[in-house]
Scaffold this motif. Structure first.
Motif, PDB file in Angstrom:
ATOM      1  N   ILE A   1       0.845  -1.176  -0.087  1.00  0.00           N
ATOM      2  CA  ILE A   1       0.024   0.082   0.066  1.00  0.00           C
ATOM      3  C   ILE A   1       0.835   1.273  -0.184  1.00  0.00           C
ATOM      4  CG2 ILE A   1      -0.360   0.261   2.502  1.00  0.00           C
ATOM      5  CD1 ILE A   1      -3.480   0.569   1.865  1.00  0.00           C
ATOM      6  N   GLU A   2       1.938   1.221   0.783  1.00  0.00           N
ATOM      7  CA  GLU A   2       2.828   2.491   0.577  1.00  0.00           C
ATOM      8  C   GLU A   2       3.485   2.649  -0.565  1.00  0.00           C
ATOM      9  OE1 GLU A   2       2.640   4.883   2.765  1.00  0.00           O
ATOM     10  OE2 GLU A   2       2.006   3.877   4.775  1.00  0.00           O
ATOM     11  N   ALA A   3       3.883   1.713  -1.245  1.00  0.00           N
ATOM     12  CA  ALA A   3       4.207   1.668  -2.698  1.00  0.00           C
ATOM     13  C   ALA A   3       3.536   2.386  -3.617  1.00  0.00           C
ATOM     14  CB  ALA A   3       5.155   0.468  -3.196  1.00  0.00           C
ATOM     15  N   LYS A   4       2.218   1.854  -3.497  1.00  0.00           N
ATOM     16  CA  LYS A   4       0.942   2.082  -4.192  1.00  0.00           C
ATOM     17  C   LYS A   4       0.670   3.712  -4.206  1.00  0.00           C
ATOM     18  CE  LYS A   4      -0.288   0.357  -7.326  1.00  0.00           C
ATOM     19  NZ  LYS A   4       0.134   0.393  -8.683  1.00  0.00           N
ATOM     20  N   LEU A   5       0.711   4.090  -2.940  1.00  0.00           N
ATOM     21  CA  LEU A   5       0.559   5.437  -2.532  1.00  0.00           C
ATOM     22  C   LEU A   5       1.294   6.285  -3.124  1.00  0.00           C
ATOM     23  CD1 LEU A   5      -0.695   5.312   1.247  1.00  0.00           C
ATOM     24  CD2 LEU A   5      -2.238   6.049  -0.579  1.00  0.00           C
TER      25      LEU A   5
ATOM     26  N   ASP B   1      -9.800  14.181 -11.283  1.00  0.00           N
ATOM     27  CA  ASP B   1     -11.092  14.460 -11.256  1.00  0.00           C
ATOM     28  C   ASP B   1     -11.976  14.545 -10.181  1.00  0.00           C
ATOM     29  OD1 ASP B   1     -10.878  15.182 -14.151  1.00  0.00           O
ATOM     30  OD2 ASP B   1     -10.451  12.985 -14.400  1.00  0.00           O
ATOM     31  N   GLY B   2     -11.402  14.045  -8.792  1.00  0.00           N
ATOM     32  CA  GLY B   2     -12.141  14.427  -7.618  1.00  0.00           C
ATOM     33  C   GLY B   2     -12.675  12.834  -7.399  1.00  0.00           C
ATOM     34  N   ASN B   3     -12.513  11.887  -7.966  1.00  0.00           N
ATOM     35  CA  ASN B   3     -12.720  10.561  -7.778  1.00  0.00           C
ATOM     36  C   ASN B   3     -12.054   9.953  -6.518  1.00  0.00           C
ATOM     37  OD1 ASN B   3     -14.658  10.339  -9.985  1.00  0.00           O
ATOM     38  ND2 ASN B   3     -12.912  10.277 -11.496  1.00  0.00           N
ATOM     39  N   VAL B   4     -12.856   9.121  -5.716  1.00  0.00           N
ATOM     40  CA  VAL B   4     -11.929   8.537  -4.618  1.00  0.00           C
ATOM     41  C   VAL B   4     -11.516   7.044  -4.706  1.00  0.00           C
ATOM     42  CG1 VAL B   4     -12.180   8.098  -2.118  1.00  0.00           C
ATOM     43  CG2 VAL B   4     -12.983  10.151  -2.988  1.00  0.00           C
ATOM     44  N   LEU B   5     -10.579   6.596  -4.734  1.00  0.00           N
ATOM     45  CA  LEU B   5     -10.110   5.432  -4.985  1.00  0.00           C
ATOM     46  C   LEU B   5      -9.683   4.614  -3.613  1.00  0.00           C
ATOM     47  CD1 LEU B   5      -7.789   6.090  -8.068  1.00  0.00           C
ATOM     48  CD2 LEU B   5     -10.152   5.463  -8.011  1.00  0.00           C
TER      49      LEU B   5
ATOM     50  N   GLN C   1      -6.971   9.582   2.762  1.00  0.00           N
ATOM     51  CA  GLN C   1      -6.881   8.781   4.289  1.00  0.00           C
ATOM     52  C   GLN C   1      -5.597   8.186   3.938  1.00  0.00           C
ATOM     53  OE1 GLN C   1     -10.004   6.241   5.248  1.00  0.00           O
ATOM     54  NE2 GLN C   1      -8.654   4.832   6.327  1.00  0.00           N
ATOM     55  N   PRO C   2      -4.612   8.442   4.822  1.00  0.00           N
ATOM     56  CA  PRO C   2      -3.268   7.539   4.690  1.00  0.00           C
ATOM     57  C   PRO C   2      -3.427   6.191   5.491  1.00  0.00           C
ATOM     58  CG  PRO C   2      -3.021   9.574   6.227  1.00  0.00           C
ATOM     59  CD  PRO C   2      -4.548   9.514   5.762  1.00  0.00           C
TER      60      PRO C   2
ATOM     61  N   THR D   1      -7.037   5.927   1.105  1.00  0.00           N
ATOM     62  CA  THR D   1      -7.677   6.386   0.115  1.00  0.00           C
ATOM     63  C   THR D   1      -6.860   7.636  -0.521  1.00  0.00           C
ATOM     64  OG1 THR D   1      -9.030   8.074   1.185  1.00  0.00           O
ATOM     65  CG2 THR D   1     -10.213   6.024   0.975  1.00  0.00           C
ATOM     66  N   VAL D   2      -7.250   7.672  -1.866  1.00  0.00           N
ATOM     67  CA  VAL D   2      -6.432   8.865  -2.843  1.00  0.00           C
ATOM     68  C   VAL D   2      -7.725   9.158  -3.665  1.00  0.00           C
ATOM     69  CG1 VAL D   2      -4.549   7.853  -2.767  1.00  0.00           C
ATOM     70  CG2 VAL D   2      -5.871   7.413  -4.638  1.00  0.00           C
TER      71      VAL D   2
END
Length: 119
Positions: free
Chosen positions: A75-79, A109-113, A91-92, A104-105
């Motif tokens: 997850i850290e690498a992907k963030l 365009d404002g979409n939350v992933l 959200q870290p 979450t990122v």
């Protein structure tokens, strides 16, 4: 890119609900299975290789709308990869129990992933 797309997958979708008991009945009827997790703050179903979670609206962990979570090995690498590409961290990464990390990122365009890393 640090992660092959073949290792990624959306396997978890969380839905905010106003009435957990009523929503549980609807999703049990839709999915044809009883919840695997059934608590006052979270109801989770496993069906067809997917995890469908119900979270009471207004709860600290509740998304504001349905939210799909990508399962990633690191997850850290992907963030880091996503923020380098222009996304912002909403959200870290945090442990939500049992070694499962979620974050979450927000894309440009404002979409939350949502991101999940299982232990």
């Amino acid at each position: 890119m640090t992660t092959s797309s073949s290792t990624l997958g959306i396997k978890t979708v969380l839905h905010p609900v106003s009435d957990l008991a009523e929503a549980k009945a609807v999703y049990a009827a839709l999915l044809g299975v009883a919840p695997q997790t059934d608590t006052p703050y979270y109801v989770g179903f496993e069906a067809g290789g997917q995890h469908i979670g119900l979270v009471p609206s207004g709860a600290p962990q509740a998304p504001s709308t349905s939210l799909a979570y990508w399962h990633v090995p690191d997850i850290e690498a992907k963030l880091a990869e996503l923020t380098a590409a222009g996304a912002t961290v909403g959200q870290p990464a945090q442990d939500v129990g049992g070694g499962r990390l979620v974050a979450t990122v927000t894309d440009l365009d404002g979409n939350v992933l949502g991101l999940i890393q299982d232990r």
